[in-house]
Design an enzyme around this catalytic site. Structure first.
Site, short mmCIF file in Angstrom:
data_model
loop_
_atom_site.label_atom_id
_atom_site.label_comp_id
_atom_site.label_asym_id
_atom_site.label_seq_id
_atom_site.Cartn_x
_atom_site.Cartn_y
_atom_site.Cartn_z
CB SER A 260 -0.89 -0.03 1.25
OG SER A 260 -1.10 1.26 1.75
CB THR A 261 1.56 3.94 -2.12
OG1 THR A 261 2.18 2.81 -2.70
CG2 THR A 261 2.54 5.08 -2.08
CE LYS A 263 -3.75 12.15 3.39
NZ LYS A 263 -5.14 12.31 3.55
CB SER A 265 2.86 4.87 6.06
OG SER A 265 1.61 4.26 5.83
CB VAL A 267 2.28 -1.05 4.06
CG1 VAL A 267 2.36 -2.42 4.72
CG2 VAL A 267 1.79 -0.01 5.05
CE LYS A 288 1.56 3.02 9.02
NZ LYS A 288 0.29 3.02 9.74
CG ASP A 404 -7.61 7.27 10.69
OD1 ASP A 404 -8.71 7.68 10.27
OD2 ASP A 404 -6.64 7.04 9.94
P1 ADP Z 1 -1.86 4.45 6.39
O1 ADP Z 1 -1.50 5.40 7.48
O2 ADP Z 1 -1.13 4.68 5.13
O3 ADP Z 1 -3.36 4.29 6.22
P2 ADP Z 1 -1.99 1.72 7.35
O4 ADP Z 1 -1.34 1.23 8.60
O5 ADP Z 1 -3.47 1.85 7.38
O6 ADP Z 1 -1.28 3.05 6.89
O7 ADP Z 1 -1.58 0.73 6.20
C1 ADP Z 1 -2.00 0.94 4.88
C2 ADP Z 1 -2.47 -0.37 4.26
O8 ADP Z 1 -1.42 -1.32 4.30
C3 ADP Z 1 -3.61 -1.01 5.02
O9 ADP Z 1 -4.84 -0.54 4.55
C4 ADP Z 1 -3.43 -2.46 4.73
O10 ADP Z 1 -4.01 -2.81 3.50
C5 ADP Z 1 -1.93 -2.60 4.61
N1 ADP Z 1 -1.35 -3.03 5.89
C6 ADP Z 1 -0.86 -2.26 6.88
N2 ADP Z 1 -0.41 -3.00 7.90
C7 ADP Z 1 -0.61 -4.28 7.54
C8 ADP Z 1 -0.35 -5.54 8.16
N3 ADP Z 1 0.23 -5.61 9.35
N4 ADP Z 1 -0.69 -6.65 7.49
C9 ADP Z 1 -1.26 -6.59 6.27
N5 ADP Z 1 -1.52 -5.45 5.64
C10 ADP Z 1 -1.21 -4.30 6.26
MG MG Z 2 -4.87 3.37 7.14
#
Ligand code: ADP
Ligand code: MG
Length: 515
Positions: A260-261, A263, A265, A267, A288, A404
């Site tokens: 995931s990309t 705003k 972070s 991942v 992350k 959030d």
């Molecule tokens: P942001 O602040 O960018 O929303 P998130 O922690 O929500 O960061 O992570 C963004 C996305 O990355 C999540 O919506 C999820 O799809 C994926 N993600 C984050 N942490 C995990 C995890 N531990 N396992 C699987 N997917 C994750």
């Molecule tokens: Mg999120």
């Protein structure tokens, strides 16, 4: 200009003739490399020398094999700088390849096409790949150089009588202008004038010059943007190095790619490696990476600035360090949740702004967000009660408000809901903690009410159920006003007594709803 002799170190040719030893300036050089002063002064030579130096510093650029993002096997580990550069290059190329696919998809067979060139990471002007190469580097023959440059002496004219030629002569001036185009930036395409006696009028030349300069500035801007956007994607060279070191240490086996990309972070998914510091690494990990650009941080500082846990440090830190605090905050919050038995990622390790945790999902596929999954009405109801319980646990046992919480930050995995994204979570006594809780309640209520869960409490009921507070206002405006009044009271109390109000502590038992 006549060639001059440039001395090189004399080879050891044994004793020379007698006159050599008498020469007060030492032996004249017999074996010398002949090259003209023009050569010595030339840009071309400077470039070649620089290239040689660079080659010496970075003996070879190893092409990163197709496949995983970073693995423990396909990289030469001898130079950190080189590794960082290799990784950056590979990343940029991947990005550009994707961009090209997008461009192709959008344009299709259309006669009018949209170019994505400006968004490319490997800008053609600074590209080192043959694909992107432009032929300006071929300077063996310069078609624009006048065969014999005519110089106009200081007096402003040459010749006599009717053969007089002044600097205002149209033909001379035109040729000169053509020759002067070589001063434009090398990437500026000046057209195909080979074999032509091209004469540019002053007006045309000036217009071209203007354009060349503005192109040069544009190119510089693009380059700047490129540097910046790398940082914006969070994977700047320093971060890449950090990731690489985790792989090199064996803690991670392979970083497979981006999940995931966002705003704030990016991942990544990774396969776990060997136990590190006595900690067993989960088979699949999520990495992350908190973005190190500061634009987003401004929107978020209210969460951390007023969080007393970080208050003392906040004022003393530079923005870069504050971003690390986001990662740290997420780690602490996840640990609290883990201790309370709330389903959430397990923290593996924190390094600067990079947090490694267990991966929620399987075989590189992250568990779907609640917003993306279609649940049966039974599962929907189950999910609702689970979330209600988790919110209460979070508040009471972890002393946290998610801040959030929504269907975007809840994953559906193994038949239950997992909470993620808790870097912004705060304690209920945070000056805005109750407002954040109310917002969370509104999101959860609306999602489940729309999802057809008849039992779902409205946001005000949910707020009271989670916090154990008993706010009686029956409309949203009054309810919010009461929340703000409570927050203010708490703030004043903290100011005067240095501790929070008892109603915020976890001794009042909020009602627990069971399935
Ligand atoms: P942001 O602040 O960018 O929303 P998130 O922690 O929500 O960061 O992570 C963004 C996305 O990355 C999540 O919506 C999820 O799809 C994926 N993600 C984050 N942490 C995990 C995890 N531990 N396992 C699987 N997917 C994750
Ligand atoms: Mg999120």
């Amino acid at each position: 200009m006549d060639p001059v002799e440039v001395a090189a170190a004399p080879p050891d040719t044994g004793p020379g003739p007698v006159w050599q030893s008498k020469c007060p300036w030492g032996a004249p050089n017999t074996a010398s490399i002949s090259c003209s002063l023009a050569d010595v002064m030339s840009e071309q030579l400077a470039k070649e020398l620089q290239l040689e130096e660079e080659n010496a510093a970075f003996p070879e650029v190893v092409a990163v094999a197709e496949g995983p993002f970073i693995t423990g096997e396909n990289v030469d580990t001898s130079s950190d700088l080189m590794l960082a550069q290799m990784l950056q290059m590979e990343f940029d190329r991947e990005y550009d390849a994707q961009l090209r696919r997008e461009e192709k998809k959008i344009n299709g067979d259309s006669k009018v096409s949209i170019s994505f060139e400006n968004y490319r990471k490997v800008h053609p002007y600074d590209s080192d790949s043959s694909e992107d190469e432009v032929d300006w580097q071929d300077t063996r023959h310069d078609p624009y150089r006048a065969d014999k440059p005519t110089t106009t002496p200081r007096k402003g004219f040459i010749g006599k009588g009717k053969d007089i030629t002044t600097k205002h002569d149209e033909v001379v001036c035109g040729r000169k202008n053509t020759a002067r185009m070589e001063n434009f930036a090398p990437e500026f395409q000046v057209g195909d004038g080979i074999g032509m006696d091209l004469k540019l009028s002053n007006q045309v030349f000036n217009a071209l010059k203007q354009h060349a300069y503005s192109e040069e500035r544009r190119s510089a801007r693009l380059h700047e943007k490129k540097e910046h956007s790398t940082a914006e994607k969070a994977v700047d060279p320093k971060t890449r190095l950090l990731l690489y070191k985790m792989v090199n240490a064996g803690m991670l086996e392979t970083i497979t790619g981006c999940v995931s990309t966002g705003k704030e972070s990016v991942v990544f998914h990774a396969y776990g490696g060997n136990a590190t510091e006595g900690k067993v690494i989960p088979p699949e990990c999520a990495i992350k990476v908190f973005k190190t650009t500061l634009n987003e941080f401004k929107n978020r500082d209210k969460y951390i600035k007023d969080d007393y846990r970080f208050k003392d440090r906040f004022s003393k830190l530079n923005p870069r360090k504050i971003i690390r605090m986001w990662a740290e905050k997420e780690m602490h919050n996840l640990t609290r949740m883990q201790n309370a038995g709330i389903p959430c990622p397990e923290v593996v390790i924190l390094k600067k702004h990079v947090l490694v945790m267990s991966f929620i999902g399987q075989d590189q596929v992250p568990a779907p967000k609640l917003k993306d999954v279609t649940l049966s009405s039974e599962d929907m109801k189950k999910a609702y009660y689970q979330i209600l319980n988790m919110m209460q646990q979070l508040y009471k046992e972890c002393n946290l408000v998610h801040a959030d919480l929504s269907e975007y930050n809840m994953l559906w995995h193994d038949g239950k809901v997992w909470l993620i994204d808790v870097s912004q979570s705060v304690e209920p006594t945070h000056p805005h903690g109750l407002e954040f809780l109310f917002r969370d309640c509104r999101n959860v209520s609306q999602f489940f009410q729309k999802g057809g869960v008849a039992e779902a409490l409205n946001e005000r009921e949910l707020f009271n159920a989670v916090s154990g507070l008993n706010i009686t206002a029956d409309n949203e405006v009054d309810f919010q006003a009461e929340i703000e009044a409570l927050e203010k009271m708490n703030e004043d109390h903290v100011q005067n007594h240095g501790k929070k109000l008892s109603m915020f502590s976890s001794d009042g038992d909020p009602p627990v709803y069971d399935e």
